[in-house]
Design a protein around this motif. Structure first.
Motif, PDB file in Angstrom:
ATOM      1  N   ALA A  97       0.831  -1.212   0.000  1.00 14.73           N
ATOM      2  CA  ALA A  97       0.000   0.000   0.000  1.00 14.73           C
ATOM      3  C   ALA A  97       0.862   1.257   0.000  1.00 14.73           C
ATOM      4  O   ALA A  97       0.573   2.216  -0.736  1.00 14.73           O
ATOM      5  CB  ALA A  97      -0.930  -0.010   1.205  1.00 14.73           C
ATOM      6  N   ILE A  98       1.913   1.277   0.811  1.00 13.61           N
ATOM      7  CA  ILE A  98       2.766   2.463   0.865  1.00 13.61           C
ATOM      8  C   ILE A  98       3.525   2.647  -0.445  1.00 13.61           C
ATOM      9  O   ILE A  98       3.578   3.746  -1.009  1.00 13.61           O
ATOM     10  CB  ILE A  98       3.750   2.368   2.053  1.00 13.61           C
ATOM     11  CG1 ILE A  98       2.986   2.528   3.375  1.00 13.61           C
ATOM     12  CG2 ILE A  98       4.836   3.438   1.939  1.00 13.61           C
ATOM     13  CD1 ILE A  98       3.849   2.393   4.603  1.00 13.61           C
ATOM     14  N   VAL A  99       4.101   1.559  -0.962  1.00 13.57           N
ATOM     15  CA  VAL A  99       4.840   1.641  -2.234  1.00 13.57           C
ATOM     16  C   VAL A  99       3.899   2.004  -3.381  1.00 13.57           C
ATOM     17  O   VAL A  99       4.201   2.868  -4.206  1.00 13.57           O
ATOM     18  CB  VAL A  99       5.551   0.303  -2.531  1.00 13.57           C
ATOM     19  CG1 VAL A  99       6.158   0.298  -3.930  1.00 13.57           C
ATOM     20  CG2 VAL A  99       6.642   0.053  -1.494  1.00 13.57           C
ATOM     21  N   GLY A 100       2.739   1.356  -3.421  1.00 18.08           N
ATOM     22  CA  GLY A 100       1.800   1.581  -4.512  1.00 18.08           C
ATOM     23  C   GLY A 100       1.180   2.960  -4.528  1.00 18.08           C
ATOM     24  O   GLY A 100       0.768   3.457  -5.576  1.00 18.08           O
ATOM     25  N   ASN A 101       1.117   3.607  -3.354  1.00 20.41           N
ATOM     26  CA  ASN A 101       0.471   4.926  -3.273  1.00 20.41           C
ATOM     27  C   ASN A 101       1.468   6.046  -3.034  1.00 20.41           C
ATOM     28  O   ASN A 101       1.097   7.129  -2.584  1.00 20.41           O
ATOM     29  CB  ASN A 101      -0.573   4.922  -2.158  1.00 20.41           C
ATOM     30  CG  ASN A 101      -1.766   4.048  -2.490  1.00 20.41           C
ATOM     31  OD1 ASN A 101      -2.562   4.363  -3.361  1.00 20.41           O
ATOM     32  ND2 ASN A 101      -1.886   2.917  -1.811  1.00 20.41           N
ATOM     33  N   ALA A 102       2.739   5.803  -3.355  1.00 23.17           N
ATOM     34  CA  ALA A 102       3.768   6.802  -3.093  1.00 23.17           C
ATOM     35  C   ALA A 102       3.507   8.112  -3.828  1.00 23.17           C
ATOM     36  O   ALA A 102       3.819   9.195  -3.316  1.00 23.17           O
ATOM     37  CB  ALA A 102       5.137   6.242  -3.493  1.00 23.17           C
TER      38      ALA A 102
END
Length: 351
Positions: free
Chosen positions: A248-253
């Motif tokens: 989630a963090i990587v995908g929504n950076a």
């Protein structure tokens, strides 16, 4: 300074990602390289959509930013579906809801609030979005879980397909409402400021950068998905934690960076639109699309989340609704959202 760092990361990270994938370098090392490279690519996507947002207004600009930010997550999720990692996909959807409502909005409110005592945004948009959030998460996500308790897997999948089609139709209707039939009826307060600002990149340059970054993200994301199982075993992480926090963090950076920058510039209409609009797009478009895509893959994905995921998403929606419904924010409200995210992150790590 940040842009130079992203450029250097991309200059090193993208070739390393390609070479490491071909030569099968150590999985844990490549997991780190892939994640950092995707974050750098997301930064370029954020800058490109910010340039397009300046000439498009806060609503369309926020929608563009959310769409291309979520494109990263959609690409990662499609490859995870192909690999049969249904748990990771559902967890990453949960993580996107939590990340956007608590982490992105929380950081935006907190950092913007450190510079400005009070920040205002369009209260009408906030209330409109709050109603859709409650419908998408509390109604459309909770009902399949409740009904699945007394249904066969086949019927649960049929229910998920029906709900997915309804969600997509309602999301398109919401876009029609805000961008066509009621465009300008509820005027945002900051639109004048945005129209007179010069974009960093011209229109066609921004579009070319978006196209390149999206293609590169697709390649790196496919490689990233194949590292999940070994990384989980190495660090003792569950699929749930990888999906909710890491993916989630990587995908929504892209949204993370853009929303915080807009908040620091006191452009809260776009910052809030990115955070809440992205959540709506995940819940009402990305999740249903993934359900429908899974029908063409060996493993089908029903829209059934675990109880901790449902409670975490519902709590996030209710907290965001209470905080955002007055159209004002400050650093303490941002800290409250961040505290909620950390508490849920600890819970998912310990599960």
């Amino acid at each position: 300074m940040v842009n130079k760092v992203f450029f250097l990361i991309l200059l090193v990270g993208l070739p390393l990602s390609i070479i490491g994938n071909i030569l099968h370098w150590p999985t844990v090392l490549m997991f780190v390289v892939y994640c950092i490279t995707i974050v750098a690519l997301a930064g370029y996507m954020g800058r490109a959509t910010e340039s397009l947002a300046i000439v498009s207004g806060p609503q369309i600009g926020g929608l563009l930013n959310a769409t291309f930010g979520n494109a990263v997550e959609l690409i990662i999720s499609i490859f995870a579906l192909k690999a049969g990692l249904i748990g990771v996909v559902l967890a990453s959807l949960t993580g996107s809801v939590l990340g956007n409502l608590l982490l992105v909005a929380g950081l935006s409110f907190f950092i913007g609030g450190l510079k400005f005592k009070r920040q205002n945004f369009n209260v009408y948009d906030a209330r409109h979005n709050s109603g859709l959030l409650m419908f998408a998460v509390i109604v459309a996500f909770v009902i399949p879980e409740v009904f699945s308790m007394t249904m066969s897997p086949a019927k649960t999948l049929s229910l998920s397909i029906g709900i997915s089609i309804i969600l997509i139709m309602l999301y398109l209707a919401a876009l029609m409402f805000r961008l066509v039939t009621h465009r300008g009826v509820y005027q945002p307060k900051e639109s004048g400021n945005i129209e007179h600002e010069e974009p960093e990149w011209k229109k066609w340059k921004a579009i070319i950068v978006l196209a390149f970054a999206t293609a590169a993200v697709a390649y790196v994301s496919e490689a990233l998905v194949h590292t999940f199982e070994e990384v989980a075993e190495t660090f003792g992480w569950t699929e749930l934690f990888i999906g909710v926090i890491i993916v989630a963090i990587v995908g929504n950076a892209a949204e993370h960076a853009s929303a915080i920058i807009f908040a620091f510039k006191n452009k809260m209409d776009i910052a809030v639109e990115i955070a809440i609009g992205s959540t709506l797009q995940i819940a009402m478009f990305v999740a249903p699309v993934l359900v429908l895509i899974s029908l063409f893959l060996p493993e089908k994905m029903p829209l059934v989340f675990t109880l901790p995921e449902l409670i975490a998403m519902t709590s996030s929606v209710l907290l965001m609704t209470v905080i955002s419904n007055d159209g004002e924010t400050n650093w303490f409200e941002g800290a409250t959202l961040l505290a909620a995210y950390v508490i849920m992150g600890i819970g998912f790590y310990l599960l």
